[in-house]
Scaffold this motif. Structure first.
Motif, PDB file in Angstrom:
ATOM      1  N   GLU A  22      39.282  40.928  38.733  1.00 29.65           N
ATOM      2  CA  GLU A  22      38.160  40.981  37.140  1.00 29.65           C
ATOM      3  C   GLU A  22      39.804  39.741  36.357  1.00 29.65           C
ATOM      4  O   GLU A  22      41.420  40.396  36.773  1.00 29.65           O
ATOM      5  CB  GLU A  22      38.940  41.733  36.870  1.00 29.65           C
ATOM      6  CG  GLU A  22      38.236  41.852  35.265  1.00 29.65           C
ATOM      7  CD  GLU A  22      37.227  43.146  34.996  1.00 29.65           C
ATOM      8  OE1 GLU A  22      36.244  43.455  35.360  1.00 29.65           O
ATOM      9  OE2 GLU A  22      38.455  43.959  34.113  1.00 29.65           O
ATOM     10  N   HIS A  71      33.675  40.081  42.515  1.00 26.12           N
ATOM     11  CA  HIS A  71      34.037  40.440  41.010  1.00 26.12           C
ATOM     12  C   HIS A  71      32.676  39.741  39.973  1.00 26.12           C
ATOM     13  O   HIS A  71      31.722  40.470  39.000  1.00 26.12           O
ATOM     14  CB  HIS A  71      34.951  40.284  40.860  1.00 26.12           C
ATOM     15  CG  HIS A  71      35.071  41.602  39.491  1.00 26.12           C
ATOM     16  ND1 HIS A  71      34.875  41.445  38.241  1.00 26.12           N
ATOM     17  CD2 HIS A  71      35.795  43.018  38.484  1.00 26.12           C
ATOM     18  CE1 HIS A  71      34.859  41.731  37.225  1.00 26.12           C
ATOM     19  NE2 HIS A  71      35.923  42.617  37.678  1.00 26.12           N
ATOM     20  N   ASP A  88      30.635  42.937  39.257  1.00 28.09           N
ATOM     21  CA  ASP A  88      30.480  44.408  38.474  1.00 28.09           C
ATOM     22  C   ASP A  88      30.211  43.726  36.721  1.00 28.09           C
ATOM     23  O   ASP A  88      29.692  42.693  37.329  1.00 28.09           O
ATOM     24  CB  ASP A  88      32.437  43.835  38.168  1.00 28.09           C
ATOM     25  CG  ASP A  88      32.956  44.813  37.551  1.00 28.09           C
ATOM     26  OD1 ASP A  88      33.308  45.748  38.173  1.00 28.09           O
ATOM     27  OD2 ASP A  88      32.468  45.291  36.597  1.00 28.09           O
ATOM     28  N   HIS A 116      31.227  43.782  34.321  1.00 36.57           N
ATOM     29  CA  HIS A 116      32.078  42.488  33.686  1.00 36.57           C
ATOM     30  C   HIS A 116      31.895  40.942  34.177  1.00 36.57           C
ATOM     31  O   HIS A 116      32.940  40.083  33.933  1.00 36.57           O
ATOM     32  CB  HIS A 116      34.009  43.211  33.570  1.00 36.57           C
ATOM     33  CG  HIS A 116      33.842  44.604  33.075  1.00 36.57           C
ATOM     34  ND1 HIS A 116      33.930  45.908  33.198  1.00 36.57           N
ATOM     35  CD2 HIS A 116      33.488  44.867  31.123  1.00 36.57           C
ATOM     36  CE1 HIS A 116      33.344  46.942  32.484  1.00 36.57           C
ATOM     37  NE2 HIS A 116      33.511  45.999  31.043  1.00 36.57           N
ATOM     38  N   HIS A 163      32.574  52.538  35.881  1.00 38.39           N
ATOM     39  CA  HIS A 163      31.666  52.241  37.448  1.00 38.39           C
ATOM     40  C   HIS A 163      31.600  52.887  38.243  1.00 38.39           C
ATOM     41  O   HIS A 163      32.017  52.719  39.048  1.00 38.39           O
ATOM     42  CB  HIS A 163      32.409  50.960  38.218  1.00 38.39           C
ATOM     43  CG  HIS A 163      32.235  49.843  36.840  1.00 38.39           C
ATOM     44  ND1 HIS A 163      31.395  48.801  35.790  1.00 38.39           N
ATOM     45  CD2 HIS A 163      33.259  48.888  36.456  1.00 38.39           C
ATOM     46  CE1 HIS A 163      32.154  48.295  35.331  1.00 38.39           C
ATOM     47  NE2 HIS A 163      32.996  48.200  35.654  1.00 38.39           N
TER      48      HIS A 163
HETATM   49 ZN   LIG Z   1      34.504  46.654  35.170  1.00 39.35          ZN
END
Ligand SMILES: [Zn+2]
Length: 495
Positions: A11, A105, A138, A140, A162
């Motif tokens: 991330e 991700h 993810d 995000h 998560h």
């Molecule tokens: Zn995350």
């Protein structure tokens, strides 16, 4: 049947000045070949879940390359290119594969590579051909259309904190096996919403995400739907993929289903706001019972790419004459000084070293406990079974409480990192958590309450203070234009 496993995962916070290098991947997780399967089997990670599901379905998992780094600044170009080259070479050299599961991700930003996740899938596709590729993402992830096109199915987390990584990895593997055995591929559709949300407003158990995830679950319960995700995205990555995304893979009507879900998201856009208090108000709250109170250092979110050396809450706790707090501060120089100094007690400035934004340093003083290289095993719900290294540690018993100074950045995804240095957060009066929501996986079981503080850092709640240089426009709530908003709503409702 053989399924290849791999990925490159980070991330990226493009507002964090420190780039992410190959060493950062080596320090956190970098597995190749058979070591990947041996190292991740039994862990609560995406590929750990995929390995378990592969064994259940009598499929042979073939480790290619998996690299993951802690969230931080933009990934160095050479690091990404080197790992991708190895991943592709290993895929080419492997015995014939029937499918691939990749743990990506979705919010990684690489210098010179505008959509590294889509590029990763495309590079593997170029050598492996039309075999089924399933990708975990993810919560995000800032997903763009190229990734949704390149992969046969995307399985995004549906939890924040998560705690469903392994479940999503197992799901991706099962879908890839299904595609490999049947030859079928789902119809798939991504809707990118012009909507920016911040982490502490994205908790899965709280509105609006609670409702949006329930709607996603209802979609997933339909036997025609292969996968469905509502992915809020990561506000701190400056890319043209920035923002909320909704994705559906189904036997048919993926676009219609995705647009319906996206319209629900859009209708609830104003609910993505969560209250914050100033550091002094947060510290005052820490004095009153019941305890422990979690003081959430929202902007110095280590799991969001902030350094973890912000001192705003330490100063506020001292001003409030609070005692019995626990705080982790990343400060390799202070750790070195604590280890070099003689005596059972010391005084030294801690934190606030990485950027003037994170300071000023806090004057810590008191008895010190010194620990050589510390590593611990995650035993909680977040990446269970993963070994994490903290480097050397010094714990200063300061007047405000125990300050855990670490050589490496440590994320508050578990409380095992505190137990490893004899710190007992359960009996603390206050726990400073450098994260937005992920700390709940560690402390929510015994925290009496939480206070979200407006602190400095690279993950601020006020996105209008970030100073984006390039991002999609318009983007709610930065741009407010009733006519434009009505047009977006109308477009989403059109099926
Ligand atoms: Zn995350």
């Amino acid at each position: 049947m053989r399924i290849g496993l791999g990925g490159i995962w980070q991330e990226t916070n493009t507002f964090a000045p420190r780039p992410t290098t190959l060493d950062d991947f080596r320090r956190y997780q970098l597995f190749e070949g058979a070591d990947l399967v041996a190292g991740l089997a039994g862990t609560g990670t995406e590929l750990g879940g995929a390995i378990a599901a592969a064994r259940e379905h009598r499929v042979q998992p073939v480790g290619l390359l998996f690299g993951a780094a802690l969230p931080a600044g933009t990934v160095d170009r050479g690091a990404f290119e080197g790992m991708l080259r190895t991943l592709v070479e290993r895929a080419r050299a492997a015995p014939p594969l029937d499918g691939l599961v990749l743990s990506l991700h979705g919010a990684m930003v690489v210098d010179g590579h505008p959509d590294p996740e889509a590029e990763t899938v495309a590079a593997l596709r170029a050598v492996l051909g039309e075999l089924p590729i399933g990708v975990t993402l993810d919560y995000h992830a800032n997903v763009g259309p190229a990734l949704a096109r390149a992969a046969d199915v995307l399985c995004g987390y549906r939890s924040y904190p998560h705690v469903d990584m392994a479940e999503r990895g197992a799901e991706a593997l099962e879908l890839v096996v299904r595609m490999a055995r049947s030859g079928a591929r789902p119809d798939r559709h991504l809707v990118k919403l012009p909507l920016l949300t911040v982490p502490h407003a994205q908790e899965d158990a709280v509105a609006p995400m609670r409702h949006l995830l329930a709607a996603t679950d209802a979609l997933r319960a339909d036997p025609d739907v292969w996968a469905a995700s509502a992915l809020p995205g990561f506000a701190y990555a400056e890319t043209d993929r920035l923002g909320f995304a909704v994705y559906v893979a189904a036997r048919a009507r993926a676009a219609e289903r995705a647009r319906e879900l996206a319209a629900l998201v859009w209708a609830r856009r104003a609910e993505f706001a969560a209250p914050l208090v100033g550091p002094d108000q947060a510290a005052a709250a820490a004095i009153a019972a019941p305890h422990p109170v979690v003081l959430v250092d929202v902007a110095d979110n280590v799991g969001g790419g902030s350094p973890g050396d912000g001192t705003a809450l330490l100063h506020a706790l001292a001003r409030a004459r609070a005692t019995g707090a626990v705080a982790v501060i990343w400060d390799p120089a202070a750790v070195a000084r604590a280890h070099e100094a003689a005596g059972a007690s010391l005084a030294l400035p801690v934190g606030g070293h990485s950027d003037p934004l994170m300071g000023p340093p806090y004057p810590a003083a008191g008895p010190v406990r010194r620990y050589g290289e510390v590593s611990y095993l995650r035993t909680g719900s977040y990446m269970r079974g993963q070994r994490v290294r903290m480097g050397r540690v010094a714990v200063v018993e300061d007047r405000i409480g125990e300050l855990v100074l670490t050589e490496r950045r440590v994320v508050p995804f578990d409380d095992d990192h505190l137990a490893a240095v004899d710190v007992r957060p359960r009996s603390a009066r206050a726990i400073v958590a450098k994260g937005a929501i992920a700390w709940k996986a560690a402390f929510a079981g015994y925290a009496a309450r939480a206070v979200y503080a407006r602190t400095p850092g690279y993950c601020p709640a006020a996105v209008d203070q970030l100073g984006y240089r390039s991002r999609p426009e318009p983007l709610y709530p930065l741009e407010r234009d009733p006519r434009w908003e009505a047009e977006v709503a109308a477009a989403l409702a059109a099926t």
